[in-house]
Design a protein around this motif. Structure first.
Motif, mmCIF file in Angstrom:
data_model
loop_
_atom_site.group_PDB
_atom_site.id
_atom_site.type_symbol
_atom_site.label_atom_id
_atom_site.label_comp_id
_atom_site.label_asym_id
_atom_site.label_seq_id
_atom_site.Cartn_x
_atom_site.Cartn_y
_atom_site.Cartn_z
ATOM 1 N N VAL A 1 -38.268 43.784 -4.631
ATOM 2 C CA VAL A 1 -39.270 44.501 -5.442
ATOM 3 C C VAL A 1 -39.654 43.671 -6.666
ATOM 4 O O VAL A 1 -40.833 43.567 -7.011
ATOM 5 C CB VAL A 1 -38.749 45.896 -5.839
ATOM 6 C CG1 VAL A 1 -39.629 46.525 -6.896
ATOM 7 C CG2 VAL A 1 -38.673 46.795 -4.624
ATOM 8 N N SER B 1 -43.597 46.064 0.987
ATOM 9 C CA SER B 1 -43.501 46.929 2.170
ATOM 10 C C SER B 1 -42.188 46.684 2.902
ATOM 11 O O SER B 1 -41.580 47.621 3.438
ATOM 12 C CB SER B 1 -44.694 46.715 3.096
ATOM 13 O OG SER B 1 -44.585 45.505 3.801
ATOM 14 N N ALA C 1 -39.552 48.566 1.024
ATOM 15 C CA ALA C 1 -39.612 49.995 1.356
ATOM 16 C C ALA C 1 -38.992 50.266 2.727
ATOM 17 O O ALA C 1 -38.310 51.282 2.920
ATOM 18 C CB ALA C 1 -41.053 50.477 1.318
ATOM 19 N N ASN C 2 -39.206 49.356 3.675
ATOM 20 C CA ASN C 2 -38.588 49.513 4.999
ATOM 21 C C ASN C 2 -37.069 49.474 4.899
ATOM 22 O O ASN C 2 -36.378 50.255 5.571
ATOM 23 C CB ASN C 2 -39.071 48.414 5.943
ATOM 24 C CG ASN C 2 -40.501 48.600 6.372
ATOM 25 O OD1 ASN C 2 -41.083 49.674 6.209
ATOM 26 N ND2 ASN C 2 -41.083 47.554 6.896
ATOM 27 N N VAL D 1 -35.289 50.365 2.309
ATOM 28 C CA VAL D 1 -34.856 51.617 1.673
ATOM 29 C C VAL D 1 -34.808 52.745 2.701
ATOM 30 O O VAL D 1 -33.859 53.531 2.739
ATOM 31 C CB VAL D 1 -35.786 51.976 0.493
ATOM 32 C CG1 VAL D 1 -35.541 53.390 0.017
ATOM 33 C CG2 VAL D 1 -35.579 51.005 -0.645
ATOM 34 N N ILE D 2 -35.829 52.826 3.539
ATOM 35 C CA ILE D 2 -35.854 53.871 4.575
ATOM 36 C C ILE D 2 -34.702 53.664 5.556
ATOM 37 O O ILE D 2 -34.026 54.614 5.959
ATOM 38 C CB ILE D 2 -37.207 53.877 5.314
ATOM 39 C CG1 ILE D 2 -38.314 54.319 4.369
ATOM 40 C CG2 ILE D 2 -37.157 54.796 6.520
ATOM 41 C CD1 ILE D 2 -39.705 54.137 4.937
#
Length: 124
Positions: free
Chosen positions: A13, A36, A39-40, A42-43
């Motif tokens: 980030v 992105s 974020a992937n 984190v998911i």
């Protein structure tokens, strides 16, 4: 293991924000892809990293017999990877066409709608 991935997400980030603050449109695009991917991750980590068995149900059973891994975050990340790749391909095409038309990738030099020479007249 989750702590290492959390640190890696933080680094991704930070690097993506650094790239997105640059004036180059191409660097912005790479920053967008990095954020992105963060974020992937984190998911993916939200589904907990466990050494459990794959979520398969034995024939004739109604539910898995043992504890299984959560398949929902894996499916969401897989979908996000495909969408992210499509976004990257489309944005890279737009950056290429912008470079062909304007001859620059510097966002400060892309001023077709707002020429520098024209000064706004003060309203009375």
């Amino acid at each position: 293991m989750e702590i290492l991935i959390a640190i890696m997400v933080g680094v991704l980030v930070a690097a993506s924000v650094y790239l997105m603050l640059a004036r180059s449109v191409l660097r912005f695009l790479f920053g967008l892809i990095l954020i992105s991917n963060a974020a992937n991750l984190v998911i993916f980590v939200s589904g907990r990293l466990t050494p459990e068995a794959p979520p398969l149900i034995v024939e004739g059973a109604d539910a898995p017999l043992a504890e299984v891994a959560n398949a929902l975050p894996q499916a969401l990340v897989l979908t996000a990877i495909v969408i992210g790749f499509g976004l990257f391909a489309f944005a890279l095409t737009l950056v290429y066409r912008t470079y062909q038309n304007l001859g620059t990738l510097n966002s400060d030099e892309m001023r077709l709608a707002e020429p520098i020479d024209v000064k706004a007249e003060p309203t009375k």
